[in-house]
Design a protein around this motif. Structure first.
Motif, PDB file in Angstrom:
ATOM      1  N   ILE A   1      -2.610  10.657   3.946  1.00 36.50           N
ATOM      2  CA  ILE A   1      -1.874  11.436   4.947  1.00 36.50           C
ATOM      3  C   ILE A   1      -2.559  11.347   6.300  1.00 36.50           C
ATOM      4  O   ILE A   1      -3.731  11.674   6.440  1.00 36.50           O
ATOM      5  N   SER A   2      -1.800  10.891   7.283  1.00 38.43           N
ATOM      6  CA  SER A   2      -2.279  10.851   8.661  1.00 38.43           C
ATOM      7  C   SER A   2      -1.721  12.021   9.462  1.00 38.43           C
ATOM      8  O   SER A   2      -2.433  12.664  10.220  1.00 38.43           O
ATOM      9  N   SER A   3      -0.418  12.317   9.280  1.00 40.02           N
ATOM     10  CA  SER A   3       0.232  13.408  10.012  1.00 40.02           C
ATOM     11  C   SER A   3       1.469  13.843   9.248  1.00 40.02           C
ATOM     12  O   SER A   3       2.188  13.015   8.677  1.00 40.02           O
ATOM     13  N   GLY A   4       1.725  15.165   9.263  1.00 45.56           N
ATOM     14  CA  GLY A   4       2.907  15.681   8.590  1.00 45.56           C
ATOM     15  C   GLY A   4       4.114  15.792   9.500  1.00 45.56           C
ATOM     16  O   GLY A   4       5.202  16.174   9.053  1.00 45.56           O
ATOM     17  N   VAL A   5       3.953  15.427  10.778  1.00 51.90           N
ATOM     18  CA  VAL A   5       5.048  15.588  11.739  1.00 51.90           C
ATOM     19  C   VAL A   5       6.211  14.663  11.379  1.00 51.90           C
ATOM     20  O   VAL A   5       6.026  13.452  11.237  1.00 51.90           O
ATOM     21  N   GLY A   6       7.406  15.225  11.234  1.00 52.43           N
ATOM     22  CA  GLY A   6       8.605  14.420  11.028  1.00 52.43           C
ATOM     23  C   GLY A   6       8.855  13.947   9.618  1.00 52.43           C
ATOM     24  O   GLY A   6       9.842  13.232   9.379  1.00 52.43           O
TER      25      GLY A   6
ATOM     26  N   LEU B   1       4.341  10.320   6.473  1.00 52.97           N
ATOM     27  CA  LEU B   1       3.050  10.975   6.309  1.00 52.97           C
ATOM     28  C   LEU B   1       1.894  10.047   6.671  1.00 52.97           C
ATOM     29  O   LEU B   1       0.832  10.492   7.109  1.00 52.97           O
ATOM     30  N   MET B   2       2.104   8.749   6.499  1.00 50.43           N
ATOM     31  CA  MET B   2       1.062   7.761   6.780  1.00 50.43           C
ATOM     32  C   MET B   2       0.970   7.415   8.256  1.00 50.43           C
ATOM     33  O   MET B   2       0.026   6.738   8.688  1.00 50.43           O
TER      34      MET B   2
END
Length: 326
Positions: A256-261, A295-296
């Motif tokens: 997981i890098s970011s949960g945005v979007g 997420l990546m």
């Protein structure tokens, strides 16, 4: 699998975003109060639920257009970025200025901080213009996706008015919203995609088990709020509730890098699958892959078709929840 199928021509998807934003993403070593924090150069992306869905759907090869209100220099920038992404723009000019949203990634801890502004107040005439433009764009569309929050001034039954337009046009409505916008839906939704939290708030009780969650989904279906419900479980995957059977979709494990979007990406994948005429279970599996691909991806950067299709190829098959009865 006994999941129903949805006819589709592989043609247009129209999204509506009533509260778009210019998403600004930056990095900083450490977030602290009072002191100035020297940030990295910012990344700018068009944001808001339906706009995010449109970008991912276009990346997957779908014919897609986006309806949204936009005002001021920020609104013009959002519209230009949407067009640059290859999505057909249907913009309603408004007097207020489109909002900005700020995401700050803290490098030292990996934490992410998201600051979301409320957006401009829309007049009754501006709301009517949005619905009129949607009605025009919906003619000939297979699916309408309504996604995201409602800005100040927009009544809580606005998405029901969108559902009525879909019923008139013959397009199928995919709805992803929360709060009052979800509470005031009474009919006309084909597929509803709440999170567990949104579903819990809608039915007004704790949903501690899978059985509880499916009970709540079927309660909404029994009220004619939606024909099918996909419950997003975050890192645990998703549930699909239909009139005939229910399915559990395991998540695709990814770094997981970011949960945005991620939720918007999931909706995009589901809708694209349906527009291709796929069975519901395969469309939801594409949605799971699209959400995982997002997420990546760092910040608000869109995920790629290659990543989505690569994850779809390895996404686990759904499990029939045969023990659940209604």
């Amino acid at each position: 699998m006994a999941a129903p199928t949805t006819p589709g021509t592989g043609s247009s998807i129209v999204t509506i975003t009533m509260n778009p934003a210019l998403d600004v993403t930056t990095d900083v070593d450490l977030v602290v109060h009072t002191d100035k924090m020297r940030c990295s150069p910012a990344r700018y992306d068009p944001g808001g639920g339906g706009i995010n869905v449109a970008a991912i759907a276009h990346g997957l090869g779908a014919s897609v257009s986006a309806v949204f209100p936009a005002g001021g220099p920020i609104g013009e920038r959002v519209a230009a970025l949407v067009a640059d992404a290859g999505v057909l723009v249907h913009q309603v000019a408004i007097a207020g200025s489109t909002r900005e949203s700020l995401t700050v990634n803290e490098r030292s801890t990996g934490r992410q901080y998201r600051f979301v502004l409320p957006g401009p107040t829309l007049s009754a005439d501006e709301q009517s213009d949005c619905l009129a433009l949607l009605r025009s764009a919906a003619a000939g569309a297979d699916f309408i996706v309504a996604s995201g929050s409602l800005p100040p001034g927009v009544p809580p039954d606005f998405y029901q008015r969108v559902a009525d337009i879909c019923s008139e046009s013959g397009a199928r409505l995919v709805l992803d919203t929360s709060g009052a916008g979800l509470h005031h839906i009474t009919s006309g939704v084909f597929l509803l995609k709440p999170s567990v939290r949104e579903l819990r708030e809608c039915v007004g009780r704790a949903l501690l088990s899978e059985s509880d969650q499916l009970d709540a989904a079927h309660e909404l279906m029994a009220r004619d709020c939606a024909e099918v419900v996909v419950v997003s479980l975050g890192g645990d995957g998703a549930l699909l509730a239909t009139a005939d059977a229910d399915y559990r979709f395991p998540a695709v494990p990814v770094p997981i890098s970011s949960g945005v979007g991620a939720g918007d990406s999931m909706v995009a994948g589901i809708t694209v699958g349906l527009s291709r005429g796929w069975p519901l279970d395969e469309a939801v599996r594409l949605g799971i892959a699209a959400g995982a691909a997002m997420l990546m991806t760092p910040g608000t950067m869109p995920c790629t078709r290659d990543n989505i299709e690569g994850l779809f190829a390895v996404a686990p098959k759904p499990v029939d929840v045969a023990a659940v009865t209604f």
